[in-house]
Design a protein around this motif. Structure first.
Motif, PDB file in Angstrom:
ATOM      1  N   ASP A  31     -12.238  11.090 -11.286  1.00 35.38           N
ATOM      2  CA  ASP A  31     -11.045  11.721 -10.698  1.00 35.38           C
ATOM      3  C   ASP A  31     -10.030  10.644 -10.289  1.00 35.38           C
ATOM      4  O   ASP A  31     -10.388   9.679  -9.619  1.00 35.38           O
ATOM      5  CB  ASP A  31     -11.490  12.541  -9.461  1.00 35.38           C
ATOM      6  N   PRO A  32      -8.768  10.790 -10.682  1.00 35.23           N
ATOM      7  CA  PRO A  32      -7.773   9.754 -10.361  1.00 35.23           C
ATOM      8  C   PRO A  32      -7.627   9.518  -8.853  1.00 35.23           C
ATOM      9  O   PRO A  32      -7.259   8.428  -8.432  1.00 35.23           O
ATOM     10  CB  PRO A  32      -6.457  10.286 -10.950  1.00 35.23           C
ATOM     11  N   ARG A  33      -7.957  10.525  -8.035  1.00 40.81           N
ATOM     12  CA  ARG A  33      -7.838  10.305  -6.580  1.00 40.81           C
ATOM     13  C   ARG A  33      -8.873   9.288  -6.107  1.00 40.81           C
ATOM     14  O   ARG A  33      -8.637   8.520  -5.187  1.00 40.81           O
ATOM     15  CB  ARG A  33      -8.007  11.634  -5.831  1.00 40.81           C
ATOM     16  N   ALA A  35      -9.999   6.821  -8.001  1.00 42.27           N
ATOM     17  CA  ALA A  35      -9.481   5.522  -8.456  1.00 42.27           C
ATOM     18  C   ALA A  35      -8.404   5.007  -7.501  1.00 42.27           C
ATOM     19  O   ALA A  35      -8.351   3.820  -7.170  1.00 42.27           O
ATOM     20  CB  ALA A  35      -8.934   5.658  -9.868  1.00 42.27           C
ATOM     21  N   GLN A  36      -7.562   5.949  -7.053  1.00 46.72           N
ATOM     22  CA  GLN A  36      -6.469   5.554  -6.149  1.00 46.72           C
ATOM     23  C   GLN A  36      -7.035   5.051  -4.804  1.00 46.72           C
ATOM     24  O   GLN A  36      -6.578   4.042  -4.256  1.00 46.72           O
ATOM     25  CB  GLN A  36      -5.588   6.782  -5.920  1.00 46.72           C
ATOM     26  N   ALA A  37      -8.043   5.767  -4.303  1.00 48.82           N
ATOM     27  CA  ALA A  37      -8.655   5.363  -3.030  1.00 48.82           C
ATOM     28  C   ALA A  37      -9.285   3.972  -3.155  1.00 48.82           C
ATOM     29  O   ALA A  37      -9.125   3.114  -2.286  1.00 48.82           O
ATOM     30  CB  ALA A  37      -9.718   6.383  -2.611  1.00 48.82           C
ATOM     31  N   ARG A  38      -9.971   3.742  -4.285  1.00 45.06           N
ATOM     32  CA  ARG A  38     -10.580   2.422  -4.531  1.00 45.06           C
ATOM     33  C   ARG A  38      -9.511   1.336  -4.495  1.00 45.06           C
ATOM     34  O   ARG A  38      -9.702   0.270  -3.923  1.00 45.06           O
ATOM     35  CB  ARG A  38     -11.181   2.380  -5.940  1.00 45.06           C
ATOM     36  N   GLN A  39      -8.396   1.631  -5.176  1.00 43.41           N
ATOM     37  CA  GLN A  39      -7.314   0.658  -5.279  1.00 43.41           C
ATOM     38  C   GLN A  39      -6.764   0.307  -3.894  1.00 43.41           C
ATOM     39  O   GLN A  39      -6.556  -0.859  -3.546  1.00 43.41           O
ATOM     40  CB  GLN A  39      -6.210   1.252  -6.182  1.00 43.41           C
ATOM     41  N   LEU A  40      -6.570   1.351  -3.068  1.00 41.68           N
ATOM     42  CA  LEU A  40      -6.029   1.126  -1.717  1.00 41.68           C
ATOM     43  C   LEU A  40      -6.999   0.300  -0.873  1.00 41.68           C
ATOM     44  O   LEU A  40      -6.585  -0.616  -0.150  1.00 41.68           O
ATOM     45  CB  LEU A  40      -5.761   2.477  -1.027  1.00 41.68           C
ATOM     46  N   GLU A  43      -6.885  -3.325  -1.988  1.00 43.63           N
ATOM     47  CA  GLU A  43      -5.675  -4.029  -1.527  1.00 43.63           C
ATOM     48  C   GLU A  43      -5.791  -4.376  -0.045  1.00 43.63           C
ATOM     49  O   GLU A  43      -5.465  -5.496   0.381  1.00 43.63           O
ATOM     50  CB  GLU A  43      -4.431  -3.175  -1.774  1.00 43.63           C
TER      51      GLU A  43
END
Ligand SMILES: Cc1ncc(COP(=O)(O)O)c(C=O)c1O
Length: 503
Positions: A31-33, A35-40, A43
């Motif tokens: 789920d892209p969400r 992936a986004q959480a991982r990215q945040l 960072e």
């Protein structure tokens, strides 16, 4: 019988007809969400850990709050912690921030657990994989595919130069891995005697069919279950406990007198095998003495012992709970070319999840090994990532970074030895298991230096007995020569202070 086959074939057809049945679990992971959480998270991690690049002393207020927490902890657990370490929860490479506000250069890593230092981005990411699994702990009736992957990877690594270790059982501690190893060996030997007795019309090679003795080395450390407290060669670790197994001890290889100590060990072994024919369930050995003081073994030494053990039919257990990942090869038994003798091998610490590896003939004939918990999802996920990181850092192989860093570290310790000839001496350990003897080799002086180092900002720990030594377990996947230089600089400051304290 016929129905069962048909049912099985139908199921097989069903799977074959729908090979691409989408799994919600896979869709969730992708789920892209997520992936986004991982990215945040990645960072934020990079931003904050980039500020932890050097040691920092504790602040008075934080030290006070830390001490109060430690006092409460000591009260809750019924005894003080060995030292005042409470992690604040973030680090960067070998640097770790503590709850007392200090930053330390951590070259002990929870005794070899932090193989890629602190808060490594890939390890945090692997822990996220585990956090979104539907179970915290994997085990007996709740196996997940990562348990399979971990087991297969450990088997592949263990067999890569010819050892016969086709099976792998996961567990949650080094002690449990060793307990399982002893059970496997005892079970195998006892059933072997029963088989022999049956074949020989009731006559066994030993007197009552039992194989209940173990051979180990002086200063062995195997863990702290009841059986392992008996095996571990520290009288105070079995204070008030029953001796559940009989153990006989051999001297380990003495670096100052290798030929003599080898002769002594082999003679003693042969005497034991003659004294208790058929009674030994296993020879249990750390290829590199760990808690015993960081003394290396050698091919010649172990071969001289393993050959008579083979002849006597005694299974050989190598405990690699501390030595795995620290030499030129994944396993120290491979480093010393002992593949043919490795019957059962245990691993722990750096792999996060612990393992017992064993060959085909040792497969238990009864349910002696099952457990509810064989490892947490994060142990297994992070353990797999750790194996990747060790490979990526080229720790093993012809140009083993472990061995290159060992040489560099030793050369720097030798320079310190020239500067402080009465305060530090070798031998300096093996691979990424580094050690030295401080001062007069007494526990009091080693403890004084360890505490001084802690205060100055470099974490090492005691090992051995007579002499007591200071050891380092630098994280193999990330240690650089710059980190070693920083550690030597802090050790230099510590030795200056130590000289004043013991004079
Ligand atoms: C060689 C060896 N075996 C076994 C153990 C026990 O491992 P654990 O503390 O995870 O039970 C240790 C722990 O230090 C060890 O060094």
């Amino acid at each position: 019988m016929k129905d069962t086959i048909i049912t099985h074939q139908r199921r097989h057809l069903f799977v074959a007809a729908h090979p691409e049945t989408p799994l919600q679990s896979d869709a969730f992971r992708a789920d892209p969400r997520i992936a986004q959480a991982r990215q945040l998270i990645a960072e934020a991690l990079a931003d904050h850990q980039s500020k932890l690049t050097d040691v920092r002393p504790t602040g008075a207020a934080a030290a006070d709050a830390n001490q109060k927490m430690l006092d409460r902890f000591g009260k809750a657990r019924g005894g003080a912690t060995f030292w005042p370490y409470l992690s604040a929860g973030l680090g960067n490479g070998p640097f770790v921030e503590l709850a007392d506000g200090s930053v330390k250069l951590d070259f002990i890593g929870g005794i070899g657990v932090h193989g890629s230092g602190h808060s490594h981005a890939s390890m945090v990411d692997a822990a996220i994989d585990a956090a979104i699994e539907d179970t915290v702990m994997q085990g007996n009736l709740q196996q997940h595919p990562p348990s399979l992957t971990m087991s297969e990877r450990m088997v592949k690594l263990a067999c890569e130069s010819g050892a016969n270790l086709q099976h792998c059982l996961l567990s949650t501690s080094g002690a449990m891995a060793n307990e399982n190893a002893l059970k496997i060996a005892m079970h195998y030997q006892s059933l072997k005697h029963v088989g022999q007795a049956l074949k020989q019309g009731g006559q066994s090679t030993n007197h009552d069919g039992k194989a209940d003795r173990i051979i180990a080395f002086d200063n062995a450390f195997a863990g702290r279950t009841l059986a392992l407290a008996a095996l571990t060669d520290r009288p105070n670790y079995r204070m008030g406990l029953p001796l559940t197994i009989d153990v006989d001890y051999l001297p380990f290889l003495d670096p100052h007198s290798p030929a003599k100590s080898q002769r002594w060990a082999v003679d003693e072994l042969k005497r034991l095998l003659d004294r208790h024919p058929g009674r030994y369930a296993a020879f249990w050995a750390e290829p590199i003495a760990g808690e015993g003081g960081y003394y290396g073994g050698s091919h010649e030494f172990f071969r001289a012992l393993c050959e008579p053990l083979r002849e006597a039919g005694v299974p050989i257990i190598f405990d690699e709970v501390q030595s795995f990942s620290r030499t030129s090869r994944p396993f120290a038994f491979q480093h010393y070319g002992l593949d043919e003798f490795a019957d059962i091998v245990t691993v722990g610490k750096i792999t996060q999840v612990c393992v017992t590896l064993f060959g085909e003939k040792f497969k238990p004939k009864g349910p002696i090994l099952s457990q509810t918990f064989t490892g947490s999802s994060s142990m297994i996920s992070c353990g797999l990532k750790m194996l990747d990181l060790l490979d990526e850092a080229e720790c093993f192989g012809e140009n083993s970074q472990n061995m290159a860093r060992h040489e560099y570290f030793v050369s720097r310790l030798e320079s310190l030895q020239q500067k402080y000839p009465d305060l530090i001496r070798g031998p300096y350990g093996e691979g990424m298991m580094i050690a030295f003897t401080p001062g007069d080799g007494s526990f009091d002086q080693a403890k004084t230096l360890m505490e001084t180092m802690y205060e100055i900002g470099i974490l090492g720990f005691v090992c051995g007995a007579d002499p007591v030594r200071i050891r380092f377990l630098p994280p193999p996947a990330i240690t650089t020569n710059d980190h070693i230089d920083a550690a030597i600089e802090l050790l230099d400051q510590s030795l200056q202070k130590f000289a004043g304290l013991i004079s």
